[in-house]
Design an enzyme around this catalytic site. Structure first.
Site, PDB file in Angstrom:
ATOM      1  N   GLN A   1       3.127   9.889   1.513  1.00  8.46           N
ATOM      2  CA  GLN A   1       4.419   9.205   1.627  1.00  8.46           C
ATOM      3  C   GLN A   1       5.357   9.551   0.474  1.00  8.46           C
ATOM      4  OE1 GLN A   1       2.322   5.283   2.568  1.00  8.46           O
ATOM      5  NE2 GLN A   1       4.182   5.090   3.762  1.00  8.46           N
TER       6      GLN A   1
ATOM      7  N   HIS B   1      -2.725   7.401   7.281  1.00  8.28           N
ATOM      8  CA  HIS B   1      -1.701   8.294   6.695  1.00  8.28           C
ATOM      9  C   HIS B   1      -2.340   9.600   6.207  1.00  8.28           C
ATOM     10  CE1 HIS B   1       2.154   6.291   6.698  1.00  8.28           C
ATOM     11  NE2 HIS B   1       1.680   5.191   6.122  1.00  8.28           N
TER      12      HIS B   1
ATOM     13  N   HIS C   1      -4.668   1.444   7.677  1.00  8.12           N
ATOM     14  CA  HIS C   1      -3.297   1.970   7.770  1.00  8.12           C
ATOM     15  C   HIS C   1      -3.116   3.157   6.813  1.00  8.12           C
ATOM     16  CE1 HIS C   1       1.244   1.209   8.090  1.00  8.12           C
ATOM     17  NE2 HIS C   1       1.162   2.020   7.031  1.00  8.12           N
ATOM     18  N   GLU C   2      -3.599   2.991   5.573  1.00  9.75           N
ATOM     19  CA  GLU C   2      -3.398   4.049   4.564  1.00  9.75           C
ATOM     20  C   GLU C   2      -4.293   5.269   4.850  1.00  9.75           C
ATOM     21  OE1 GLU C   2      -0.888   3.663   2.902  1.00  9.75           O
ATOM     22  OE2 GLU C   2      -0.623   1.498   3.030  1.00  9.75           O
TER      23      GLU C   2
ATOM     24  N   CYS D   1       5.688  -0.180   7.638  1.00 10.22           N
ATOM     25  CA  CYS D   1       5.383   1.091   6.965  1.00 10.22           C
ATOM     26  C   CYS D   1       6.583   1.480   6.117  1.00 10.22           C
ATOM     27  CB  CYS D   1       5.094   2.172   8.006  1.00 10.22           C
ATOM     28  SG  CYS D   1       4.662   3.758   7.261  1.00 10.22           S
ATOM     29  N   LEU D   2       6.340   1.832   4.868  1.00  7.70           N
ATOM     30  CA  LEU D   2       7.459   2.190   3.984  1.00  7.70           C
ATOM     31  C   LEU D   2       8.139   3.478   4.443  1.00  7.70           C
ATOM     32  CD1 LEU D   2       5.856   1.254   0.537  1.00  7.70           C
ATOM     33  CD2 LEU D   2       7.509  -0.072   1.893  1.00  7.70           C
TER      34      LEU D   2
ATOM     35  N   GLY E   1       0.840  -1.189   0.000  1.00  9.28           N
ATOM     36  CA  GLY E   1       0.000   0.000   0.000  1.00  9.28           C
ATOM     37  C   GLY E   1       0.878   1.244   0.000  1.00  9.28           C
TER      38      GLY E   1
HETATM   39  O1  K1U Z   1       1.636   2.492   3.911  1.00 10.66           O
HETATM   40  C1  K1U Z   1       2.711   1.908   3.921  1.00 10.66           C
HETATM   41  O2  K1U Z   1       3.652   2.357   4.530  1.00 10.66           O
HETATM   42  C2  K1U Z   1       2.840   0.622   3.165  1.00 10.66           C
HETATM   43  C3  K1U Z   1       2.753  -0.608   4.081  1.00 10.66           C
HETATM   44  C4  K1U Z   1       1.322  -1.070   4.076  1.00 10.66           C
HETATM   45  C5  K1U Z   1       0.911  -2.007   5.187  1.00 10.66           C
HETATM   46  C6  K1U Z   1       1.652  -3.100   5.549  1.00 10.66           C
HETATM   47  C7  K1U Z   1       1.214  -3.953   6.547  1.00 10.66           C
HETATM   48  C8  K1U Z   1       0.018  -3.705   7.175  1.00 10.66           C
HETATM   49  C9  K1U Z   1      -0.710  -2.609   6.837  1.00 10.66           C
HETATM   50  C10 K1U Z   1      -0.279  -1.757   5.825  1.00 10.66           C
HETATM   51  C11 K1U Z   1       3.677  -1.668   3.505  1.00 10.66           C
HETATM   52  O3  K1U Z   1       3.488  -2.125   2.426  1.00 10.66           O
HETATM   53  S1  K1U Z   1       5.000  -2.173   4.506  1.00 10.66           S
HETATM   54  C12 K1U Z   1       5.773  -3.429   3.535  1.00 10.66           C
HETATM   55  C13 K1U Z   1       5.061  -4.731   3.536  1.00 10.66           C
HETATM   56  O4  K1U Z   1       4.116  -4.935   4.269  1.00 10.66           O
HETATM   57  C14 K1U Z   1       5.502  -5.782   2.589  1.00 10.66           C
HETATM   58  C15 K1U Z   1       6.627  -5.633   1.821  1.00 10.66           C
HETATM   59  C16 K1U Z   1       7.015  -6.654   0.966  1.00 10.66           C
HETATM   60  C17 K1U Z   1       6.287  -7.785   0.885  1.00 10.66           C
HETATM   61  C18 K1U Z   1       5.147  -7.937   1.636  1.00 10.66           C
HETATM   62  C19 K1U Z   1       4.755  -6.934   2.488  1.00 10.66           C
HETATM   63 ZN    ZN Z   2       2.598   3.364   6.266  1.00 15.00          ZN
END
Ligand code: K1U
Ligand code: ZN
Length: 190
Positions: free
Chosen positions: A51, A140, A136-137, A94-95, A46
């Protein structure tokens, strides 16, 4: 499509409340495409516009597994209409907070109204990882981070670590990793 730089904690922009998108035009659709390219590159599941430093109420999600065809979803001006009393727990990342994961408890199901990339109004009822990711998004878009749902002690520890790293110019790179097999969110314990 362009990959845009992702902003990291403690960038104060992450605390902004994003403004609604007024018109779904070519510029907004190009931003959504850039966000999807950025999310796939990270990789993540996501991404909210803030971001990539754009304070607009726009988010993208793709929950397809690596071996599956891509399934991009674009949500413009999303609004949570209803949340279940039932709750579930998921280990979130979270990225914008690279390499930190924590269990977060949220409503297990949500109904969300949004505008799609077709410019039309839609409603979706989500459960499982989609419900977690949407919340989560949408957080943000309101300047809220998943850290705000964990203990103050852990939150302050993470903020201190990232503030120090930003000052030293050593913010960790988000490790590029394979799309791991994702766990389903599990029911919250009473
Ligand atoms: O919003 C963000 O920072 C993105 C986040 C979204 C998210 C992850 C987990 C739970 C709720 C929302 C991410 O994508 S973090 C990275 C991640 O989860 C992932 C990365 C590579 C492979 C699989 C998952
Ligand atoms: Zn996030």
């Amino acid at each position: 499509m362009a990959i845009k730089p992702i902003i990291y904690l403690p960038d104060p922009k992450l605390r902004l409340v994003s403004e609604p998108v007024e018109r779904v035009d070519g510029e907004v659709l190009a931003l959504a495409d850039d966000m999807l390219a950025t999310m796939y590159d990270a990789p993540g599941i996501g991404l909210a516009a803030i971001q990539v430093a754009v304070p607009r109420r726009l988010l993208v999600i793709d929950l397809a597994k690596e071996e599956e065809a891509r399934a991009p979803q674009v949500f413009i001006n999303p609004e949570i209409l209803w949340s279940s009393d039932e709750r579930s727990v998921y280990e979130e990342g979270c990225l914008s907070i690279p390499d930190y994961y924590a269990e977060v408890e949220r409503p297990a199901r949500v109904r969300v109204a949004y505008i799609g990339r077709d410019g039309k109004s839609h409603e979706i009822e989500a459960d499982g990882l989609l419900a977690t990711c949407l919340q989560h998004e949408i957080d943000h878009l309101n300047g809220v981070l998943f850290l705000d749902h964990i203990s103050k002690l852990k939150r302050e520890m993470v903020i201190r670590k990232f503030t120090k790293a930003a000052k030293q110019g050593t913010l960790p790179d988000f490790p590029k990793r394979d799309k791991r097999e994702r766990q389903a969110p599990h029911p919250a314990a009473d």
